[in-house]
Design a protein around this motif. Structure first.
Motif, PDB file in Angstrom:
ATOM      1  N   GLY A  12       2.983  -0.227  -9.929  1.00  0.00           N
ATOM      2  CA  GLY A  12       3.183   0.897 -10.831  1.00  0.00           C
ATOM      3  C   GLY A  12       4.199   1.919 -10.364  1.00  0.00           C
ATOM      4  O   GLY A  12       4.396   2.941 -11.029  1.00  0.00           O
ATOM      5  N   CYS A  13       4.894   1.659  -9.257  1.00  0.00           N
ATOM      6  CA  CYS A  13       5.818   2.661  -8.704  1.00  0.00           C
ATOM      7  C   CYS A  13       7.154   2.711  -9.434  1.00  0.00           C
ATOM      8  O   CYS A  13       7.917   3.665  -9.255  1.00  0.00           O
ATOM      9  CB  CYS A  13       6.037   2.428  -7.215  1.00  0.00           C
ATOM     10  N   GLY A  14       7.471   1.701 -10.230  1.00  0.00           N
ATOM     11  CA  GLY A  14       8.731   1.695 -10.965  1.00  0.00           C
ATOM     12  C   GLY A  14       9.850   0.915 -10.296  1.00  0.00           C
ATOM     13  O   GLY A  14      10.997   0.984 -10.724  1.00  0.00           O
ATOM     14  N   LYS A  15       9.517   0.119  -9.280  1.00  0.00           N
ATOM     15  CA  LYS A  15      10.553  -0.602  -8.546  1.00  0.00           C
ATOM     16  C   LYS A  15      11.274  -1.634  -9.416  1.00  0.00           C
ATOM     17  O   LYS A  15      12.499  -1.828  -9.266  1.00  0.00           O
ATOM     18  CB  LYS A  15       9.968  -1.270  -7.301  1.00  0.00           C
ATOM     19  N   THR A  16      10.545  -2.294 -10.307  1.00  0.00           N
ATOM     20  CA  THR A  16      11.176  -3.301 -11.157  1.00  0.00           C
ATOM     21  C   THR A  16      12.208  -2.659 -12.075  1.00  0.00           C
ATOM     22  O   THR A  16      13.315  -3.185 -12.255  1.00  0.00           O
ATOM     23  CB  THR A  16      10.117  -4.052 -11.972  1.00  0.00           C
ATOM     24  N   THR A  17      11.868  -1.514 -12.638  1.00  0.00           N
ATOM     25  CA  THR A  17      12.811  -0.776 -13.482  1.00  0.00           C
ATOM     26  C   THR A  17      14.066  -0.422 -12.709  1.00  0.00           C
ATOM     27  O   THR A  17      15.194  -0.570 -13.204  1.00  0.00           O
ATOM     28  CB  THR A  17      12.148   0.502 -14.018  1.00  0.00           C
ATOM     29  N   GLN A  18      13.895   0.049 -11.467  1.00  0.00           N
ATOM     30  CA  GLN A  18      15.045   0.434 -10.664  1.00  0.00           C
ATOM     31  C   GLN A  18      15.891  -0.775 -10.270  1.00  0.00           C
ATOM     32  O   GLN A  18      17.125  -0.685 -10.210  1.00  0.00           O
ATOM     33  CB  GLN A  18      14.588   1.202  -9.427  1.00  0.00           C
ATOM     34  N   ALA A  19      15.265  -1.897  -9.999  1.00  0.00           N
ATOM     35  CA  ALA A  19      16.019  -3.105  -9.676  1.00  0.00           C
ATOM     36  C   ALA A  19      16.888  -3.532 -10.852  1.00  0.00           C
ATOM     37  O   ALA A  19      18.066  -3.898 -10.681  1.00  0.00           O
ATOM     38  CB  ALA A  19      15.065  -4.227  -9.275  1.00  0.00           C
ATOM     39  N   LEU A 133      12.253   1.900  -1.011  1.00  0.00           N
ATOM     40  CA  LEU A 133      10.798   2.038  -1.077  1.00  0.00           C
ATOM     41  C   LEU A 133      10.460   3.192  -2.004  1.00  0.00           C
ATOM     42  O   LEU A 133      10.752   4.356  -1.704  1.00  0.00           O
ATOM     43  CB  LEU A 133      10.231   2.293   0.318  1.00  0.00           C
ATOM     44  N   LEU A 134       9.875   2.878  -3.139  1.00  0.00           N
ATOM     45  CA  LEU A 134       9.474   3.907  -4.095  1.00  0.00           C
ATOM     46  C   LEU A 134       8.064   4.351  -3.756  1.00  0.00           C
ATOM     47  O   LEU A 134       7.094   3.611  -3.961  1.00  0.00           O
ATOM     48  CB  LEU A 134       9.550   3.379  -5.531  1.00  0.00           C
ATOM     49  N   ASP A 135       7.957   5.540  -3.212  1.00  0.00           N
ATOM     50  CA  ASP A 135       6.670   6.049  -2.739  1.00  0.00           C
ATOM     51  C   ASP A 135       5.946   6.775  -3.859  1.00  0.00           C
ATOM     52  O   ASP A 135       6.465   7.727  -4.439  1.00  0.00           O
ATOM     53  CB  ASP A 135       6.885   6.989  -1.552  1.00  0.00           C
ATOM     54  N   LEU A 136       4.729   6.320  -4.150  1.00  0.00           N
ATOM     55  CA  LEU A 136       3.933   6.877  -5.240  1.00  0.00           C
ATOM     56  C   LEU A 136       2.533   7.212  -4.744  1.00  0.00           C
ATOM     57  O   LEU A 136       1.853   6.343  -4.180  1.00  0.00           O
ATOM     58  CB  LEU A 136       3.835   5.854  -6.387  1.00  0.00           C
ATOM     59  N   PRO A 137       2.067   8.460  -4.925  1.00  0.00           N
ATOM     60  CA  PRO A 137       0.685   8.787  -4.558  1.00  0.00           C
ATOM     61  C   PRO A 137      -0.305   7.889  -5.289  1.00  0.00           C
ATOM     62  O   PRO A 137      -0.066   7.469  -6.436  1.00  0.00           O
ATOM     63  CB  PRO A 137       0.542  10.251  -4.994  1.00  0.00           C
ATOM     64  N   ILE A 138      -1.411   7.587  -4.644  1.00  0.00           N
ATOM     65  CA  ILE A 138      -2.374   6.640  -5.204  1.00  0.00           C
ATOM     66  C   ILE A 138      -2.982   7.159  -6.512  1.00  0.00           C
ATOM     67  O   ILE A 138      -3.249   6.385  -7.438  1.00  0.00           O
ATOM     68  CB  ILE A 138      -3.487   6.339  -4.176  1.00  0.00           C
ATOM     69  N   GLU A 139      -3.177   8.465  -6.613  1.00  0.00           N
ATOM     70  CA  GLU A 139      -3.721   9.024  -7.856  1.00  0.00           C
ATOM     71  C   GLU A 139      -2.767   8.770  -9.023  1.00  0.00           C
ATOM     72  O   GLU A 139      -3.194   8.422 -10.134  1.00  0.00           O
ATOM     73  CB  GLU A 139      -3.974  10.527  -7.704  1.00  0.00           C
ATOM     74  N   ALA A 140      -1.475   8.946  -8.769  1.00  0.00           N
ATOM     75  CA  ALA A 140      -0.485   8.694  -9.818  1.00  0.00           C
ATOM     76  C   ALA A 140      -0.424   7.208 -10.146  1.00  0.00           C
ATOM     77  O   ALA A 140      -0.259   6.822 -11.314  1.00  0.00           O
ATOM     78  CB  ALA A 140       0.881   9.201  -9.378  1.00  0.00           C
ATOM     79  N   ALA A 142      -2.925   5.071  -9.975  1.00  0.00           N
ATOM     80  CA  ALA A 142      -4.106   4.752 -10.769  1.00  0.00           C
ATOM     81  C   ALA A 142      -3.913   5.183 -12.219  1.00  0.00           C
ATOM     82  O   ALA A 142      -4.298   4.464 -13.155  1.00  0.00           O
ATOM     83  CB  ALA A 142      -5.337   5.431 -10.169  1.00  0.00           C
ATOM     84  N   SER A 143      -3.299   6.348 -12.422  1.00  0.00           N
ATOM     85  CA  SER A 143      -3.051   6.833 -13.778  1.00  0.00           C
ATOM     86  C   SER A 143      -2.082   5.917 -14.520  1.00  0.00           C
ATOM     87  O   SER A 143      -2.303   5.587 -15.694  1.00  0.00           O
ATOM     88  CB  SER A 143      -2.496   8.259 -13.717  1.00  0.00           C
ATOM     89  N   GLY A 159      -9.590  -1.556  -5.026  1.00  0.00           N
ATOM     90  CA  GLY A 159      -9.962  -0.147  -5.068  1.00  0.00           C
ATOM     91  C   GLY A 159      -8.926   0.763  -4.435  1.00  0.00           C
ATOM     92  O   GLY A 159      -7.940   0.322  -3.835  1.00  0.00           O
ATOM     93  N   GLY A 160      -9.181   2.068  -4.558  1.00  0.00           N
ATOM     94  CA  GLY A 160      -8.269   3.066  -4.039  1.00  0.00           C
ATOM     95  C   GLY A 160      -8.100   3.009  -2.536  1.00  0.00           C
ATOM     96  O   GLY A 160      -7.018   3.297  -2.013  1.00  0.00           O
ATOM     97  N   ASP A 161      -9.163   2.649  -1.806  1.00  0.00           N
ATOM     98  CA  ASP A 161      -9.064   2.572  -0.349  1.00  0.00           C
ATOM     99  C   ASP A 161      -8.049   1.504   0.073  1.00  0.00           C
ATOM    100  O   ASP A 161      -7.276   1.704   1.011  1.00  0.00           O
ATOM    101  CB  ASP A 161     -10.426   2.254   0.269  1.00  0.00           C
ATOM    102  N   PHE A 162      -8.065   0.380  -0.629  1.00  0.00           N
ATOM    103  CA  PHE A 162      -7.108  -0.691  -0.344  1.00  0.00           C
ATOM    104  C   PHE A 162      -5.689  -0.184  -0.550  1.00  0.00           C
ATOM    105  O   PHE A 162      -4.815  -0.347   0.322  1.00  0.00           O
ATOM    106  CB  PHE A 162      -7.386  -1.891  -1.254  1.00  0.00           C
ATOM    107  N   TYR A 163      -5.439   0.446  -1.682  1.00  0.00           N
ATOM    108  CA  TYR A 163      -4.084   0.909  -1.979  1.00  0.00           C
ATOM    109  C   TYR A 163      -3.661   2.067  -1.075  1.00  0.00           C
ATOM    110  O   TYR A 163      -2.472   2.220  -0.782  1.00  0.00           O
ATOM    111  CB  TYR A 163      -3.956   1.286  -3.449  1.00  0.00           C
TER     112      TYR A 163
END
Length: 217
Positions: A12-19, A133-140, A142-143, A159-163
């Protein structure tokens, strides 16, 4: 010799879009570009992708997961990435070995030394010249995944702990490989992220060859 560029980050970080955006811009500048992905990128790899990511399938064990990624990567490197680079093409890969380090090493908490052994066997020492590396907070994250709806792969069911561990792994890798890994803020707009990636890439771009090089399929 071409340039090897990878895109990394949590789901969900958007890396595919950027590629895709970077590939389009490079083509406009006259470069031959090969876009590919892991897992996948080859006929064999696409079959392995179904085994690794399929939500409905019985999941592989953690160790089997690592070995499947290694098999996919070995085929990918030998039949797509190295030939394209040798032909002078720009290779843009959606995920590469850093994902194995972050997801299986940090996320699954498997032995990092064994992970590196598998990566070396598969890549024979090949690493990207640049990794975005597109860094995305885990809360974002999940949303964004919730907004997508049903999970598109089985990792999204973790789960969130894994991510959180996966994200920590990516950032640890960024600190270890500052010359290769460029961290981009995935909360910014796609335009801002693309501009930052382009500026990072520019110093490593030489003029494109006069004749187009046929992409390696």
């Amino acid at each position: 010799m071409g340039l090897f560029i990878s895109f990394e980050g949590v789901d969900g970080c958007g890396k595919t879009t950027q590629a895709i955006r970077l590939a389009e811009r490079l083509r406009q500048q006259g470069w031959a570009v090969v876009q590919t992905r892991e897992p996948g990128g080859t006929p064999l790899g696409e079959r392995v992708r179904q085994l690794l990511l399929g939500v409905q399938d019985a999941p592989p064990t953690a160790r089997a997961e690592v070995l499947l990624f290694a098999a996919d990567r070995a085929q990918h490197v030998d039949t797509v990435i190295r030939p394209a680079l040798a032909a002078g093409a720009m290779v843009l890969c959606d995920r590469f070995a850093d994902s194995t380090r972050a997801y299986q090493g940090y996320g699954r908490q498997l032995d990092l030394g064994l992970i590196e052994d598998g990566i070396r066997l598969a890549t024979q020492g090949l690493e990207p010249h640049i990794t975005f590396l597109l860094d995305l907070p885990i809360e974002a994250m999940a949303s964004r995944l919730a907004h997508r709806g049903a999970a598109s792969n089985r990792f999204e069911l973790e789960g969130g702990d894994f991510y959180a561990r996966v994200r920590q792994g990516f950032m640890a890798l960024a600190r270890m490989h500052t010359a290769r890994i460029c961290v981009l803020d995935a909360l910014q707009s796609p335009d801002v992220i693309h501009a930052a990636a382009w500026q990072r890439l520019l110093p490593q771009l030489s003029p494109p060859p006069q004749s187009q090089i046929a992409p390696v399929s």
